[in-house]
Write an enzyme that holds these catalytic residues in place. Structure first.
Site, PDB file in Angstrom:
ATOM      1  N   ASN A 107       0.852  -1.189   0.000  1.00 61.12           N
ATOM      2  CA  ASN A 107       0.000   0.000   0.000  1.00 61.12           C
ATOM      3  C   ASN A 107       0.887   1.237   0.000  1.00 61.12           C
ATOM      4  O   ASN A 107       1.337   1.707   1.046  1.00 61.12           O
ATOM      5  CB  ASN A 107      -0.912  -0.018   1.223  1.00 61.12           C
ATOM      6  N   GLU A 108       1.162   1.724  -1.181  1.00 59.31           N
ATOM      7  CA  GLU A 108       2.074   2.839  -1.361  1.00 59.31           C
ATOM      8  C   GLU A 108       1.403   4.163  -0.987  1.00 59.31           C
ATOM      9  O   GLU A 108       0.188   4.225  -0.778  1.00 59.31           O
ATOM     10  CB  GLU A 108       2.549   2.890  -2.824  1.00 59.31           C
ATOM     11  N   PRO A 109       2.196   5.255  -0.870  1.00 63.48           N
ATOM     12  CA  PRO A 109       1.613   6.564  -0.571  1.00 63.48           C
ATOM     13  C   PRO A 109       0.444   6.895  -1.502  1.00 63.48           C
ATOM     14  O   PRO A 109       0.518   6.666  -2.716  1.00 63.48           O
ATOM     15  CB  PRO A 109       2.792   7.511  -0.805  1.00 63.48           C
ATOM     16  N   THR A 157      10.428   1.810  -3.521  1.00 65.41           N
ATOM     17  CA  THR A 157      10.160   0.412  -3.181  1.00 65.41           C
ATOM     18  C   THR A 157      10.896  -0.519  -4.140  1.00 65.41           C
ATOM     19  O   THR A 157      11.474  -1.531  -3.731  1.00 65.41           O
ATOM     20  CB  THR A 157       8.650   0.134  -3.231  1.00 65.41           C
TER      21      THR A 157
END
Length: 637
Positions: free
Chosen positions: A169-171, A188
């Site tokens: 769950n990235e920014p 990442t």
């Protein structure tokens, strides 16, 4: 067994402060912490078994949970922990990704856990990286619904990425997001690049459980090890909830614990500046840390700090203990001044009362342990040069071959040249054939590993000869733990420790230098340091060890904090250039090194910038101005 939840308060360092919004516990070592987490999971499994219920676990991958899985496997094999009632759901998987690929999380989980316990295959759920793109959305919905069909997760194990991601769950991820496909952040992918032998091989997408899925778990434990996680952990634990740091959503979960090692916690207010949180017991180390911090905060040299500076910044207690800023400033200034020496092996026939090293014996036997075949010159090339110039008997010990860091292209170039020169005889044709046809999942053959190791060995000899060390004093240890042919290394064994012990016993050194990179519990530097520590433990009863001092240097990524430095070795501009040329001998690690990290600078640039920055810090604190400084911290064994 360790009790759930509350045990962390008892076993680790926990202290609630007004700055922190997530319960977190700090441990001296990631191994100790991992064992406690594994025992919490084991207790949960057993309680569920007693109730006749399945235990639903959400599991993570990456380096952080490896020792948790190792302990769970041990509990299964040695203490009878059964996984028969366990159902697992993994957080994520790269997309696209074949489950048989050695970089897949399917492979990771089976290698580290599932192949070693009695979990039912049908109870293992890992996102499928081979799902057809047209079916991907429905697949993610079905994965989400399957978790809900079990009543959600009883326990979710997490790591944290440097972007603040949990799972993938990235920014920008929404607080209520469910299982879905996602595009990976560049940082990442950079962090994953070493495992994939280059960022170009890292997938750009992934399947991940959502924030909402994770937050629905009844219990969440997040693991974080190493200094590279320190900044994002401070933002997560002390910052505001923000989609730009998805892990901050865990502030709103009522049963979450962050389990940290000392390096990962180093930026938290209660660790970095405890005097802002509570009344302190002012040890000498804490006094120096506080005064250096105040000097940097106020941008004043130490000798110009005033009573008002101390009182205005939460340090009135220190001032009351010391009397006046004047006296304290002089005391701390002198302590830093005494770390500086141009004689890292000790100055002969000098008063060494206020010097970091002994004057006698005037000529010392020295071992410089280098995890890879270039860490010696990158991290302490100037000190290395100074030790040789000042007449000490300097030995260089390269602990690993470093073969994994030689690209296939570089190896192919040498193999083709060797064919022309006929220097490798019949092996060269098989090496060339292997490299030209090497698949993504193929492990380097023994012959290829030998060639890559030979490349790095030859480069090392070029550098050591340049700095004046005879070949007889250069030792290639080739520790067995490293020789797997893959990024993942083996565990330390007695064979590794014996090699280390044999060299130390043979040389009987007065000084040992070693890479003190304690940040990454699974990196080569850490394993190499552990091998030294274990060797020292076994050898410390020998009388010659009474005269042996151990100095730790840092690597290409981080430097010791100023208040940790116990020996600072200045370098002249000429020595900076000489160090640079020594690094240049390691040609295979130049111009696009395989394990660059998120720093695009070449290693020689990083080293020079780091050494200049250390010198500037000393100068800003009011000490003499130098072109560059290499820093060391003493290890007492």
């Amino acid at each position: 067994m360790i009790k759930e939840g509350i045990s962390y308060r008892e076993a680790g360092k926990f202290e609630e402060t007004r700055f922190e919004k997530i319960h977190n516990v700090i441990f001296d070592s990631s191994k100790e912490a991992s064992v406690l987490v594994a025992h919490e999971i084991a207790n949960l499994i057993q309680r569920k078994e007693e109730l006749g219920e399945p235990c639903i676990l959400g599991l993570a991958t990456g380096s952080s949970p490896i020792k948790v899985y190792e302990e769970l496997v041990r509990l299964h094999k040695e203490e009878g922990l059964s996984f028969a009632n366990v159902v697992t759901f993994n957080l994520d998987e790269y997309y696209p990704m074949d489950k048989n690929n050695i970089q897949s999380y399917h492979h990771f989980m089976h290698e580290h856990l599932f192949n070693h316990v009695n979990i039912l295959p049908e109870n293992i759920n890992i996102p499928d990286g081979n799902v057809n793109s047209e079916e991907l959305q429905q697949y993610c919905i079905d994965y989400e619904m399957k978790i809900k069909s079990y009543g959600g997760l009883d326990f979710q194990l997490l790591g944290i990425g440097r972007t603040g991601h949990i799972g993938f769950n990235e920014p920008g991820s929404h607080i209520n997001s469910g299982t879905r496909s996602i595009t990976l952040d560049h940082l990442t992918r950079v962090d994953a690049a070493p495992a994939f032998l280059g960022i170009d091989n890292v997938p750009r997408k992934a399947i991940t459980m959502g924030i909402g899925t994770v937050r629905a778990a009844k219990r969440i434990v997040l693991l974080a090890w190493g200094i590279s996680k320190a900044d994002i952990l401070k933002s997560t634990i002390e910052g505001e909830v923000s989609s730009q740091v998805p892990a901050t959503y865990l502030q709103e979960h009522s049963n979450t614990t962050f389990v940290l090692d000392s390096e990962a916690s180093s930026e938290l207010t209660r660790v970095k500046t405890p005097w802002l949180v509570k009344s302190c017991i002012w040890t000498e180390e804490l006094k120096l840390k506080a005064v250096v911090w105040l000097s940097e905060l106020t941008t004043k040299p130490i000798l110009k700090l005033t009573d008002k500076d101390y009182n205005d910044n939460g340090m009135s207690g220190l001032l009351a203990e010391e009397g006046t800023a004047y006296n304290l400033n002089i005391k701390m200034f002198n302590q830093l001044q005494h770390t500086i020496t141009g004689w890292p092996g000790g100055k002969p026939d000098a008063d060494d009362t206020n010097r970091p090293e002994r004057s006698n014996p005037s000529k010392k036997r020295v071992i410089i342990f280098s995890p890879h075949p270039d860490d010696d010159v990158i991290s302490m090339g100037g000190t290395f040069d100074r030790l040789v110039e000042q007449g000490h008997e300097v030995h260089i010990a390269y602990q690993t071959s470093g073969n994994i860091a030689v690209s296939n292209e570089e190896a192919l170039k040498f193999a083709e040249v060797s064919t022309v020169l006929n220097s490798l005889s019949s092996e060269s044709d098989s090496i060339i054939n292997f490299l030209k046809n090497k698949g993504k999942n193929d492990i380097d053959s023994v012959e290829v590993r030998k060639l890559k190791g030979l490349i790095r060995r030859s480069e090392s000899l070029g550098a050591t000869r340049y700095l004046g060390v005879p070949d007889a004093n250069v030792h290639f240890l080739d520790l067995p733990f490293y020789e797997t042919g893959t990024v993942k290394k083996g565990n330390l064994t007695d064979a590794d420790i014996k090699i280390m012990c044999d060299l130390i016993e043979d040389i009987k050194p007065h000084q040992i230098y070693a890479a003190g990179d304690l940040a990454d519990p699974h990196g080569t530097h850490k394993v190499c340091l552990d091998s030294l520590f274990e060797a020292l433990k076994r050898l410390k009863h020998h009388s010659y060890m009474d005269d042996c001092w151990v100095w730790l240097y840092r690597g290409a990524w981080h430097e010791w904090e100023t208040y940790h430095i116990e020996m600072a070795v200045p370098m002249s501009p000429d020595q900076v250039l000489k160090k640079r040329h020594a690094i240049f001998y390691h040609q295979s690690q130049k111009d696009g090194v395989m394990f660059q990290g998120d720093d695009s600078r070449e290693f020689w640039v990083r080293a020079e910038d780091r050494n200049r920055a250390t010198a500037k810090k000393y100068n800003d604190l009011g000490l003499a101005e130098y072109a560059a400084i290499e820093a060391f911290k003493r290890y007492h064994f």
